[in-house]
Enzyme design. Structure first.
Site, PDB file in Angstrom:
ATOM      1  N   ARG A  60       0.874  -1.177   0.000  1.00 15.60           N
ATOM      2  CA  ARG A  60       0.000   0.000   0.000  1.00 15.60           C
ATOM      3  C   ARG A  60       0.903   1.215   0.000  1.00 15.60           C
ATOM      4  NH1 ARG A  60      -5.350  -0.602   3.702  1.00 15.60           N
ATOM      5  NH2 ARG A  60      -5.570  -2.859   3.584  1.00 15.60           N
ATOM      6  N   CYS A  61       0.397   2.302  -0.536  1.00 16.45           N
ATOM      7  CA  CYS A  61       1.196   3.525  -0.415  1.00 16.45           C
ATOM      8  C   CYS A  61       1.244   3.956   1.043  1.00 16.45           C
ATOM      9  CB  CYS A  61       0.653   4.618  -1.320  1.00 16.45           C
ATOM     10  SG  CYS A  61      -1.051   4.979  -0.981  1.00 16.45           S
ATOM     11  N   THR A  62       0.320   3.431   1.838  1.00 14.42           N
ATOM     12  CA  THR A  62       0.287   3.765   3.263  1.00 14.42           C
ATOM     13  C   THR A  62       0.986   2.708   4.124  1.00 14.42           C
ATOM     14  OG1 THR A  62      -1.867   2.710   3.321  1.00 14.42           O
ATOM     15  CG2 THR A  62      -1.866   5.110   3.176  1.00 14.42           C
TER      16      THR A  62
END
Ligand code: UN1
Length: 512
Positions: free
Chosen positions: A284-286
């Site tokens: 995830r980009c997070t």
């Protein structure tokens, strides 16, 4: 039987200039879809078609557009399991997460269907009598949206739903390796009755998309570029948009820090680190980049974290697992490169490293034909390390330690990204000091770095983006432009700043 899919522009299948095969990353021998790819000219033509269709769509009253969004939400909900299964099959996301991702589209529709009856403008008092001031939100025109495949349906919906609601047309270019999921979502959107040409889907390679975008921007058919992907490509897209005096909506990478204070509930922190570091196989980009843990609890944390990871299931994403395979061969290749950044001063706290194979199994799991990798905890990362400074999209988490909160904040900001962040503490003062000092657009307290809710502003700073925000009411500023109107009904020319009544104060007045 695998699907054959092609671009759809103005409701019609578009010309094919090349092909791509989307594979199941859990069993790379399985073809999910054969994708016909378009060229740059087709991309630019799609933007022209969108421009034509947008005029009529903008004239549809916003509450009626809101009803279309309501229908999209209902269609997605009714097809949730099918769509989630396809996402799992195509990118290897565990089914429970895929279902959550589909839910995020429904949440987004739920939020924006009501916005059709708001889209508020303002009435503003004038400085002169018999004059009224107003503001209106106007649609921007055509949005060209280029999305990544790690969230092949939820993240695109953050662009598509508000863009359409606001009266724009869209040309959507999804990631090739997630093309079947994207095409299924496109079908659900168009089944809502959207007129042809209002939403178009173009499958194309990166270079063709870039060239097509450049052509379209030159022709004046695109007024907003939305891009979710790497910081490297985001920089180029932002530059291109800037040359055409546009500000792109950029959602880029992250090196998301998690700070663990000595007063933290360590078991909770371990649970959060496990999910944000290794859920979605760290893609995830997070996803969690580095755990920055207080020196007094460092050893205890690393031990518990490694134990929890050891007990976690990695395997067939159709089952109940923490993580499945990497998204696609391209990501596996890149991830192998990240592993070469391991240095002698690093201590791998998790066991085996690299691809899970018969010769390098994880317990009795040999990975079969899937792109499975051992999840890795790297203790002892230092501020000068590439592992500390750069995004490592995949199942690898660094750990470093600190002495004071100020030092932790400095470490957390050092890589220069600024998407998500997290602190585990039981002291409110620490939480607020962290919030103030961290450069990230999103801050979690006693929660994972990932898993943002769909109606809060989502976006980053620094290498994570140009400050644009998606989701909730904040994204409206991406897909509308403010227009102000003044209406003078005095019957004479009243000049602003000049013909304004003045009331004289006695500024020398003082209290006795
Ligand atoms: C992404 O990886 O591009 O906050 C988005 C989260 C998800 C979205 C991630 N709701 O983790």
């Amino acid at each position: 039987m695998s699907r054959q899919i092609v671009s759809v522009v103005g409701g019609k299948e578009a010309a094919v200039a090349g092909t791509y095969t989307s594979l199941n990353p859990a069993r790379t021998g399985e073809v999910v879809a054969r994708v016909g790819l378009a060229d740059a000219g087709t991309f630019a033509a799609a933007c022209r078609t969108a421009k034509e269709a947008q005029r009529e769509w903008a004239r549809v009253p916003a509450p009626v557009r809101g009803r279309v969004i309501a229908s999209i939400g209902r269609l997605v909900e009714a097809n949730a399991e099918r769509l989630a299964r396809l996402v799992t099959e195509e990118i290897g996301k565990p089914y429970a997460e895929a279902l959550g991702e589909v839910r995020e589209i429904v949440d987004t529709c739920d939020f924006f269907l009501g916005e059709g009856r708001r889209l508020y403008g303002q009435t503003v008092p004038s400085e002169m009598p018999d004059k009224n001031l107003f503001t209106f939100r106007n649609p921007i025109g055509v949005a060209a949206v280029v999305t990544a495949g790690n969230f092949p349906v939820a993240v695109p919906s953050w662009y598509l739903v508000p863009a359409l609601l606001c009266g724009n047309a869209v040309v959507w270019k999804p990631a090739e390796y997630a093309a079947a999921s994207a095409e299924a979502m496109f079908r659900l959107f168009t089944a809502s009755g959207l007129p042809d040409g209002v939403l178009n889907i173009v499958f194309a390679g990166g270079a063709d998309t870039f060239d097509g975008l450049e052509l379209a921007l030159g022709e004046g058919t695109v007024q907003k570029v939305g891009f979710t992907g790497s910081s490297e490509v985001g920089r180029k897209v932002g530059e291109l948009a800037g040359r055409h005096l546009q500000s792109a909506c950029l959602e880029l990478g992250g090196k998301n820090p998690m700070v663990i204070m000595p007063d933290a509930d360590l078991d909770l922190a371990v649970e959060g680190a496990l999910f944000s570091g290794f859920g979605t196989a760290g893609q995830r980009c997070t996803s969690l980049g580095t755990v920055i843990v207080h020196e007094s609890v460092h050893d205890e944390f690393v031990e518990r974290f490694a134990r929890a990871l050891h007990a976690a299931d990695i395997g067939d994403p159709a089952g109940d697992v923490l993580a499945g395979p990497l998204l696609d061969q391209k990501f596996a290749d890149r991830y192998e490169e990240f592993l070469t950044w391991l240095q002698p001063h690093h201590k791998v706290a998790s066991g085996n490293v690299g691809r899970i194979t018969e010769d390098n199994p994880r317990g009795d799991f040999d990975g079969g034909e899937g792109l499975y990798y051992h999840p890795v905890i790297v203790d002892g990362v230092q501020p000068g390390d590439r592992l500390f400074l750069e995004e490592t999209f995949g199942p690898i988490v660094g750990v470093t330690s600190f002495a004071t909160l100020d030092e932790a904040i400095e470490l957390a900001n050092l890589p220069g990204y600024g998407l998500s962040s997290s602190i585990y503490t039981t002291n409110a003062k620490h939480a607020f000091r962290f919030r103030e000092g961290i450069s990230a657009g999103m801050v979690s307290v006693n929660n994972s770095t990932s898993g943002a809710e769909a109606h809060l502003p989502f976006g980053g700073n620094g290498k994570s983006g140009n400050g644009s925000r998606q989701s909730g009411m904040w994204v409206l500023d991406q897909f509308t432009r403010w227009q102000s109107m003044n209406w003078d009904h005095s019957g004479r020319l009243q000049k602003a700043q000049m013909d304004v009544a003045e009331i004289e104060p006695d500024l020398d007045f003082r209290l006795p």
